[in-house]
Design an enzyme around this catalytic site. Sequence first.
Site, PDB file in Angstrom:
ATOM      1  N   TYR A 174       0.839  -1.198   0.000  1.00  0.00           N
ATOM      2  CA  TYR A 174       0.000   0.000   0.000  1.00  0.00           C
ATOM      3  C   TYR A 174       0.873   1.247   0.000  1.00  0.00           C
ATOM      4  O   TYR A 174       2.077   1.202   0.302  1.00  0.00           O
ATOM      5  CB  TYR A 174      -0.939   0.012   1.208  1.00  0.00           C
ATOM      6  CG  TYR A 174      -0.238   0.153   2.551  1.00  0.00           C
ATOM      7  CD1 TYR A 174       0.006   1.409   3.113  1.00  0.00           C
ATOM      8  CD2 TYR A 174       0.193  -0.961   3.269  1.00  0.00           C
ATOM      9  CE1 TYR A 174       0.630   1.547   4.337  1.00  0.00           C
ATOM     10  CE2 TYR A 174       0.818  -0.837   4.488  1.00  0.00           C
ATOM     11  CZ  TYR A 174       1.039   0.419   5.024  1.00  0.00           C
ATOM     12  OH  TYR A 174       1.667   0.547   6.239  1.00  0.00           O
ATOM     13  N   CYS A 175       0.262   2.369  -0.353  1.00  0.00           N
ATOM     14  CA  CYS A 175       0.932   3.676  -0.329  1.00  0.00           C
ATOM     15  C   CYS A 175      -0.150   4.735  -0.144  1.00  0.00           C
ATOM     16  O   CYS A 175      -1.289   4.421   0.173  1.00  0.00           O
ATOM     17  CB  CYS A 175       1.734   3.897  -1.615  1.00  0.00           C
ATOM     18  SG  CYS A 175       0.718   3.842  -3.110  1.00  0.00           S
ATOM     19  N   THR A 176       0.186   5.999  -0.350  1.00  0.00           N
ATOM     20  CA  THR A 176      -0.752   7.078  -0.056  1.00  0.00           C
ATOM     21  C   THR A 176      -2.009   7.026  -0.914  1.00  0.00           C
ATOM     22  O   THR A 176      -3.122   6.964  -0.411  1.00  0.00           O
ATOM     23  CB  THR A 176      -0.071   8.450  -0.231  1.00  0.00           C
ATOM     24  OG1 THR A 176       1.127   8.483   0.535  1.00  0.00           O
ATOM     25  CG2 THR A 176      -0.996   9.573   0.220  1.00  0.00           C
ATOM     26  N   CYS A 181       2.412   1.767  -4.837  1.00  0.00           N
ATOM     27  CA  CYS A 181       2.225   0.333  -4.612  1.00  0.00           C
ATOM     28  C   CYS A 181       1.828  -0.369  -5.899  1.00  0.00           C
ATOM     29  O   CYS A 181       2.188  -1.539  -6.118  1.00  0.00           O
ATOM     30  CB  CYS A 181       1.237   0.061  -3.491  1.00  0.00           C
ATOM     31  SG  CYS A 181      -0.376   0.847  -3.629  1.00  0.00           S
ATOM     32  N   ILE A 203      -4.072   4.543   0.940  1.00  0.00           N
ATOM     33  CA  ILE A 203      -4.495   4.894   2.297  1.00  0.00           C
ATOM     34  C   ILE A 203      -5.640   5.904   2.259  1.00  0.00           C
ATOM     35  O   ILE A 203      -6.574   5.837   3.063  1.00  0.00           O
ATOM     36  CB  ILE A 203      -3.312   5.473   3.090  1.00  0.00           C
ATOM     37  CG1 ILE A 203      -2.158   4.475   3.151  1.00  0.00           C
ATOM     38  CG2 ILE A 203      -3.743   5.863   4.499  1.00  0.00           C
ATOM     39  CD1 ILE A 203      -0.829   5.095   3.530  1.00  0.00           C
TER      40      ILE A 203
END
Length: 301
Positions: A174-176, A181, A203
């Site tokens: 995952y990432c922002t 990702c 996120i």
Amino acid sequence: MTVVASFYKFAPLDDPAWFKPSLLEVASRHAVRGTVLLAREGVNGTIAGSRRGIASVLDKVRTLPGCGDIDWRESSATAMPFSRLKVRLKREIVTMGQPGIDPASKTGAYVRPADWNSLITRDDVAVIDTRNEYEVGIGSFEGAIDPGTACFRDFPAWWDANGHRFGGRKVAMYCTGGIRCEKATSYLLSQGVEQVFHLKGGILGYLEEVPEWESLWHGECFVFDQRVSVCHGLKEGSYGLCHACRRPLGSDVREHADFEPGVSCPRCIGEFGDVDRGRFRERQRQIELARSRGMQHFRQG
């Protein structure tokens, strides 16, 4: 209230430079600010403005080849979080520096925010945060692995050194907002990992859709604008920013003896010399002078 929209799309663009003037014109006409990156691999942006302005820019982006179905995450800010508009031509819309990686044709499986908790709590799944260490420092998912990278370009080297630790396990990343990702899943597939997943919408999508009482997220999420961080419901967070090193600042850091507004924080006190700090102090003086006159100083370049 200002609307903030984050979007990206991996799609082959033969001539991204051709699109730049018309995108600038539309965004400028509607007083939209923020940053949009254009590259041969696609488009990536975070912009802010009125709802009509955001809609106009997104309509323009949808005219790019392969971008007709582009998705975006929407939040709000109490004030305009960008000082200006930038449309930049880049080699990559998110820099990994790995030739041959093509997220437009091969990525891991998307996981909806509503299904994320059940995936990352499984014993046969390794959860990896693909963000930078200073982002991870203010918030992460329960049990996630922090590679400790300074930038996304460092991720392949970290995987080369640590990938053996995850043999036989599924990998969820995952990432922002989803872009890092997604590209990381393409890289892991190229390295022979068979089952790779990534959080759709990142996120931001999770914090928007998953109720706080069901959430496995702890802390706040760093965002790359003047809001600095957001929390559940995409409400503005509590962090400030060190304008010397661009790292987030909690209230404890701002009380530290090494913190000087606009000049230094405990994390970067040894990273800059007297000449740099002299420049930072002059910039801060100009910011405070503009503020006293009721004007906005363009802090960000």
